[in-house]
Structures are given as structure tokens and as C-alpha cells.
Scaffold this active site. Structure first.
Site, short mmCIF file in Angstrom:
data_model
loop_
_atom_site.label_atom_id
_atom_site.label_comp_id
_atom_site.label_asym_id
_atom_site.label_seq_id
_atom_site.Cartn_x
_atom_site.Cartn_y
_atom_site.Cartn_z
CB SER A 29 -81.74 -17.84 35.29
OG SER A 29 -81.55 -17.83 33.90
CG ASP A 61 -98.85 -32.07 19.84
OD1 ASP A 61 -99.65 -31.16 20.11
OD2 ASP A 61 -99.06 -33.27 20.15
CG HIS A 78 -78.58 -13.93 34.38
ND1 HIS A 78 -79.87 -13.62 34.02
CD2 HIS A 78 -78.54 -15.28 34.52
CE1 HIS A 78 -80.57 -14.73 33.91
NE2 HIS A 78 -79.80 -15.74 34.21
#
Length: 415
Positions: free
Chosen positions: A134, A340, A393
Site C-alpha cells: 500500500s 511548500d 488490498h
């Protein structure tokens, strides 16, 4: 098993500044413990997930890996025994800005830099292999971008990120997949549709509190959908709901206890805190992308029928209503506004990658969009993709050693 504790810079751009500890656990088959085996670094999913604690080293992916490798289970910075960030430690920071600056140093670039320092201490000049589950796959792509010389081969399970995808792109694709998983659950367990609506009506009628004192709201109830992307997730949700209402027509103590465990983030606050930051790109604020995307999906309204659960989405209300997340509230607002961010991937370098990479892409993955993953697979050199709907998953853990075995064969060009 051998435990290791490493001291690394908090900010790798300032190697002489403050430090944090990073913990890792080395595992080897006792029969081969004295052999010079190749290393396999396991990169856990998350973000904010500590490494697995081994319960049975003879089966599963770990048992398969230990036949040929020495395995390192890494507690990524901020998790487990690696200078953990918890609700208590978060409350100890002098200001939200200081906490936000600290949290911003826990993204993939920092984790990769930690891993390289550790590799040089354990392996010297020799590269190692990685298994990224994952979010661990996201870390792998960052590793291949910034330090490919440290890698011999990489295996990725359900974790190929969109290299240029923003948080908005990710959540635009996520809601339809979650809707499909919930719909499939209701088809499989039709009584759960009525039962969840009944529970939601109870929560709307009067305040009901969880054992830790938090109020259970409909939107917190809906976060139980997070489990639906796992192999046994639908069954687990069904049996949780099976005991939800007691003989008096009230929510049972058993149900409320289990909901607390599943939704309080006590053991993994960074999962919620850092969830959207992993998609942060230079010049762009994530800005609570999951919450904004929700507005485009009226079928997810709380009064809609059927009641749709949510998935791997983090919302602002969580940091006001969940006790374990409240100390992070102001800092997370700052992270949502932050622009940023450094880049986490270098597409040009990945395009010419020569490190063998084998990636399992789960066709029906609720958490990581298969289309984005396939696009990335076509953009990374020396990557072989295996697309399958046989596993969900968590296939690397539910398939025994089958998924890892196939990926190792793919990387070695044996299939």
C-alpha cells in the site's frame, strides 16, 4: 529476532540538527541465521502505520521471504517504537506551527532517507530489496526516485501511486470506488442496509456516547466503511452490525466498544494526520480535498437512502470530535494550507529506472485507484505489473506467500 535502534536527523537537510530514533526488527530463519543472506526491507502501509509484529514466521509472506532473505521490519518515523507521535506528544509542542513543521518532516522523502542511513549501517555498500504494501509502494517509488543505488529489486502490493496526481485527482476517483464497495456489501448482506439506517436514526434522535466519552455521530458511524477494501472487510462489518442493537432496541455495549477501537485512531493518529499530505505537491495546498470532493457526490448525503459509508477519507470534523486527534487540530489545518511541499517522485528518473520492480495492481482496489496505478506502471522503467481481481488490498497478507512469490518470480524474470 534482533532489535535495532538507529538515530537519524529529524531533518535530513540539517544533519547536525535535532535527531529522532528509528526502530527496526531483524528476522532470520534460525537455520540460516549465520548465512550471508540478502536483505528484504518491509515498508508498511499507512501513512502512519508501524511494522507488523510477527505472530507466525512459518507462513504467509514472511515465511516465504525468510526462506531466502533476512527481513527488516521498519517502524517508519513517528510510529511504533520510532520516536512515536501520539496525542500526548502532540499536546507537548509549544505551538501548532511547531507541531505542523515537525509533522511535515514525516513524509516519504524523510522515510527513504532514514532507510538509506539504516541500509548503510546494516549492509555497507550492498543494495537491498524492498516489499512495499500500500503506502509502502508510494515509499518505494520515492526510493527509486532519490536513491536507486540502494535497491536491488522492489516488490509492490497495491501501492503504485499516481506520479502527478493531486489530492483532488485521488478523491475524485475514490468516492465512486467506495460507493461500489458499499453497494456490493448491501447486495451480499441486504439486511445491513436497513440496520445501518436504523442505527443512524438512533444517533440522530439523541446523543449516544462511546466508552471514551466521544459522541457517536452518523458521520463517524459512516467511517466504518474504511474496512470494506480488505479481503474480510465486508464479513467483519456484517458481524459487527449483527450485534449492534440489543434486546432493548439500544446500541449494545459490545458494538460501541468495537466502534471505538475502529474509529478512535489511538494506535495510529498519523494515519489521519498525514493522510492528505502524502499527495501534497509543490505550490498546491491539499485543502481538505476529501471533504471538498464529497460535495460532488450527493448520493453520500447522510439522509440518503441507502446510507453510504465512507472509506479512506479524512475530514476536518474528526479533529474536533475524536479525542485522540484533537491535539493535532490546529496543526492539521496548517498542513492543509501548506504549499511548500517538495516533490516525492522524479518521473524522468523513474522512466529510465533499471532496478527490477514487480507490482501487484488489484483491479478492484478501494484505496489505490487501478487506473492511476496502471498509468504509473507504464511510466516506470523495468517495472512488470500483475493486474488481478483475485485479491483485495491486503492480498499480500491473505494469500499466504502466493502474492510475494509471484512478484519475486516476475522481478527475476522467471514468469
Amino acid at each position: 529476532m534482533t532489535d535495532h535502534l538507529f538515530t537519524v536527523p529529524l531533518d535530513h537537510a540539517q544533519p547536525g540538527g535535532p535527531t529522532v530514533d528509528v526502530f527496526a526488527r531483524e528476522l532470520a530463519d534460525p537455520v540460516r541465521a549465520a548465512d550471508e543472506l540478502p536483505w528484504l526491507l518491509y515498508l508498511q502501509g499507512g501513512p502512519g502505520g508501524k511494522s507488523p509484529r510477527p505472530l507466525n514466521a512459518t507462513g504467509g509472506w514472511l515465511g516465504h521471504a525468510l526462506k531466502t532473505h533476512r527481513v527488516l521490519l521498519l517502524d517508519q518515523r513517528g510510529t511504533g517504537r520510532s520516536t512515536p507521535i501520539t496525542a500526548r506528544t502532540a499536546a507537548g509542542f509549544r505551538s501548532p506551527h511547531q507541531l505542523a513543521d515537525h509533522l511535515a518532516l514525516h513524509r516519504a522523502d524523510a522515510i527513504v532517507a532514514d532507510a538509506e542511513l539504516i541500509r548503510r549501517q546494516l549492509c555497507g555498500y550492498k543494495p537491498w530489496e524492498t516489499l512495499g504494501q500500500s503506502y509502502g509502494g508510494f515509499l518505494t517509488l520515492s526510493y527509486l526516485s532519490f536513491a536507486p543505488e540502494g535497491l536491488r529489486a522492489c516488490y509492490i502490493t497495491g501501492g503504485l501511486p499516481g506520479l502527478n496526481a493531486t489530492a483532488d485527482d485521488v478523491y475524485a476517483a475514490t468516492y465512486p470506488r467506495v460507493r461500489d464497495k458499499v453497494t456490493a456489501h448491501y447486495t451480499r448482506h441486504p439486511g445491513d442496509r436497513e440496520l445501518l439506517r436504523r442505527i443512524a436514526d438512533l444517533l440522530d434522535r439523541r446523543p449516544i456516547h462511546l466508552p471514551d466519552g466521544d459522541r457517536l455521530t452518523v458521520h463517524r458511524l459512516r467511517t466504518l466503511g474504511l474496512m470494506l477494501g480488505m479481503g474480510e472487510g465486508s464479513a467483519r462489518l456484517h458481524w459487527l452490525l449483527d450485534e449492534a442493537v440489543d434486546s432493548y432496541g439500544e446500541l449494545s455495549a459490545t458494538f460501541l466498544h468495537q466502534v471505538t477501537q475502529l474509529t478512535a485512531f489511538t494506535d495510529s493518529p498519523l494515519f489521519a494526520v498525514l493522510q492528505e499530505t502524502i499527495y501534497g505537491r509543490p505550490g498546491t495546498a491539499t485543502g481538505w480535498a476529501a471533504a471538498r470532493a464529497l460535495a460532488a457526490h450527493p448520493e453520500f448525503a447522510e439522509d440518503a437512502d441507502p446510507l453510504l459509508l465512507t472509506g479512506e477519507m479524512i475530514y476536518p470534523w474528526m479533529f474536533q470530535e475524536i479525542t485522540g486527534l484533537r491535539p493535532f487540530a490546529e496543526a492539521v489545518e496548517l498542513l492543509a494550507e501548506h504549499t511548500d511541499w517538495p516533490e516525492l517522485y522524479e518521473p524522468a528518473r523513474l522512466a529510465t529506472n533499471r532496478v527490477p520492480v514487480a507490482a501487484a495492481i488489484y483491479h478492484d482496489d478501494m484505496y489505490v485507484d487501478a487506473e492511476l496505478s496502471l498509468r504509473t506502471a507504464r511510466s516506470v522503467g523495468s517495472l512488470r505489473a500483475w493486474v488481478t481481481n483475485e485479491w483485495e488490498h491486503d492480498g499480500v497478507t491473505t494469500s499466504g506467500g502466493n502474492v510475494l512469490a509471484r512478484l519475486m518470480d516476475l522481478a527475476a524474470d522467471r514468469v
